[in-house]
Design a protein around this motif. Structure first.
Motif, mmCIF file in Angstrom:
data_model
loop_
_atom_site.group_PDB
_atom_site.id
_atom_site.type_symbol
_atom_site.label_atom_id
_atom_site.label_comp_id
_atom_site.label_asym_id
_atom_site.label_seq_id
_atom_site.Cartn_x
_atom_site.Cartn_y
_atom_site.Cartn_z
ATOM 1 N N PHE A 226 -7.183 1.437 -6.569
ATOM 2 C CA PHE A 226 -6.824 2.645 -5.888
ATOM 3 C C PHE A 226 -8.243 2.903 -4.911
ATOM 4 O O PHE A 226 -8.996 2.484 -5.234
ATOM 5 N N MET A 227 -8.078 3.874 -4.044
ATOM 6 C CA MET A 227 -9.081 4.272 -3.229
ATOM 7 C C MET A 227 -8.877 5.729 -2.981
ATOM 8 O O MET A 227 -8.122 6.206 -2.258
ATOM 9 N N LEU B 104 -5.196 6.311 -1.922
ATOM 10 C CA LEU B 104 -4.439 5.334 -1.693
ATOM 11 C C LEU B 104 -4.214 4.406 -2.922
ATOM 12 O O LEU B 104 -5.152 4.277 -3.617
ATOM 13 N N SER B 105 -3.114 3.739 -2.878
ATOM 14 C CA SER B 105 -2.728 2.682 -3.743
ATOM 15 C C SER B 105 -2.398 1.321 -3.632
ATOM 16 O O SER B 105 -1.641 1.532 -2.295
ATOM 17 N N GLU C 135 0.696 -1.220 0.091
ATOM 18 C CA GLU C 135 0.155 0.026 -0.123
ATOM 19 C C GLU C 135 0.756 1.383 0.030
ATOM 20 O O GLU C 135 1.938 1.080 0.449
ATOM 21 N N SER C 136 0.135 2.251 -0.521
ATOM 22 C CA SER C 136 0.984 3.690 -0.584
ATOM 23 C C SER C 136 -0.117 4.901 -0.769
ATOM 24 O O SER C 136 -1.122 4.176 -0.962
ATOM 25 N N THR D 212 -0.793 1.426 5.311
ATOM 26 C CA THR D 212 -0.460 2.850 5.152
ATOM 27 C C THR D 212 -1.391 3.804 6.084
ATOM 28 O O THR D 212 -2.487 3.545 6.014
ATOM 29 N N GLN D 213 -0.635 4.612 6.918
ATOM 30 C CA GLN D 213 -1.310 5.368 7.982
ATOM 31 C C GLN D 213 -1.894 6.503 7.342
ATOM 32 O O GLN D 213 -1.373 7.264 6.519
ATOM 33 N N VAL D 214 -3.476 6.714 7.365
ATOM 34 C CA VAL D 214 -3.897 7.940 7.274
ATOM 35 C C VAL D 214 -4.308 8.642 8.296
ATOM 36 O O VAL D 214 -4.903 7.970 9.621
ATOM 37 N N THR D 215 -3.930 10.022 8.535
ATOM 38 C CA THR D 215 -4.214 10.773 9.647
ATOM 39 C C THR D 215 -4.961 12.092 9.385
ATOM 40 O O THR D 215 -4.503 12.658 8.549
ATOM 41 N N VAL D 216 -6.070 12.317 9.848
ATOM 42 C CA VAL D 216 -6.893 13.286 9.708
ATOM 43 C C VAL D 216 -7.253 14.413 10.818
ATOM 44 O O VAL D 216 -7.530 13.985 11.733
ATOM 45 N N SER D 217 -6.626 15.513 10.690
ATOM 46 C CA SER D 217 -6.567 16.524 11.591
ATOM 47 C C SER D 217 -7.806 17.388 11.727
ATOM 48 O O SER D 217 -8.233 17.488 10.653
#
Length: 126
Positions: free
Chosen positions: A82-83, A20-21, A6-7, A120-125
Motif C-alpha cells: 500500500f501507499m 494505492l494498492s 495497481e489500484s 494507476t492514474q492520480v490526478t490532484v486538482s
C-alpha cells in the motif's frame, strides 16, 4: 510471467488523500520474498522513484518530495503493498507504477526491477 496490478488511483482535490494498492501473483519466491517500490511518471518526464519497502516491511525509503506525506506499507499475508498519500498537491498528479523484483543497488533505478504494473492514474486538482 508475474505482473503487478495497481489500484486506488483517482481524482482528488489538493490537500486530500488517496491509498494505492499493488498486488502481484506468479512470483517465483512468493510475494513476501520481494522488495517493492512505487514510481511515478508524467508525460515528457522520466519515471521517478517515490517509495520503497523491503521484503519484510522493516525498511522503507522515500524520495524527498513525499517524505512526511506518503507512507508505504505491506501485508504479505494479503499479498499487497500500500501507499497512503496525504496532503496531496497538484504536482503529485502522475501515473503511479508498482515495481517488483528488485535486483539490488539504488532503489530509484528503474532498470533494477524485473516486473512492472501498468499503472494507476492520480490526478490532484487545485
Amino acid at each position: 510471467q508475474a505482473r503487478p496490478v495497481e489500484s486506488g488511483g483517482g481524482l482528488v482535490q489538493a490537500g486530500g488523500s488517496l491509498r494505492l494498492s499493488c498486488t502481484a501473483s506468479g512470483l517465483q519466491f512468493g510475494f513476501g520474498g520481494y522488495a517493492i517500490a512505487w514510481f511515478r511518471q508524467t508525460p515528457g518526464k522520466e519515471r521517478e522513484g517515490v517509495a520503497f519497502i523491503n521484503s519484510g516491511g522493516s525498511d522503507t525509503y522515500y524520495t524527498d518530495s513525499v517524505k512526511g506525506r506518503f507512507t508505504i506499507s505491506r501485508d504479505n499475508a494479503e499479498k499487497k503493498v500500500f501507499m497512503s498519500m496525504d496532503s496531496l498537491a497538484p504536482e503529485d498528479s502522475s501515473m503511479y507504477f508498482c515495481a517488483v523484483g528488485f535486483l539490488g543497488g539504488a532503489w530509484k533505478d528503474t532498470g533494477l526491477y524485473r516486473y512492472w504494473g501498468k499503472g494507476t492514474q492520480v490526478t490532484v486538482s487545485s
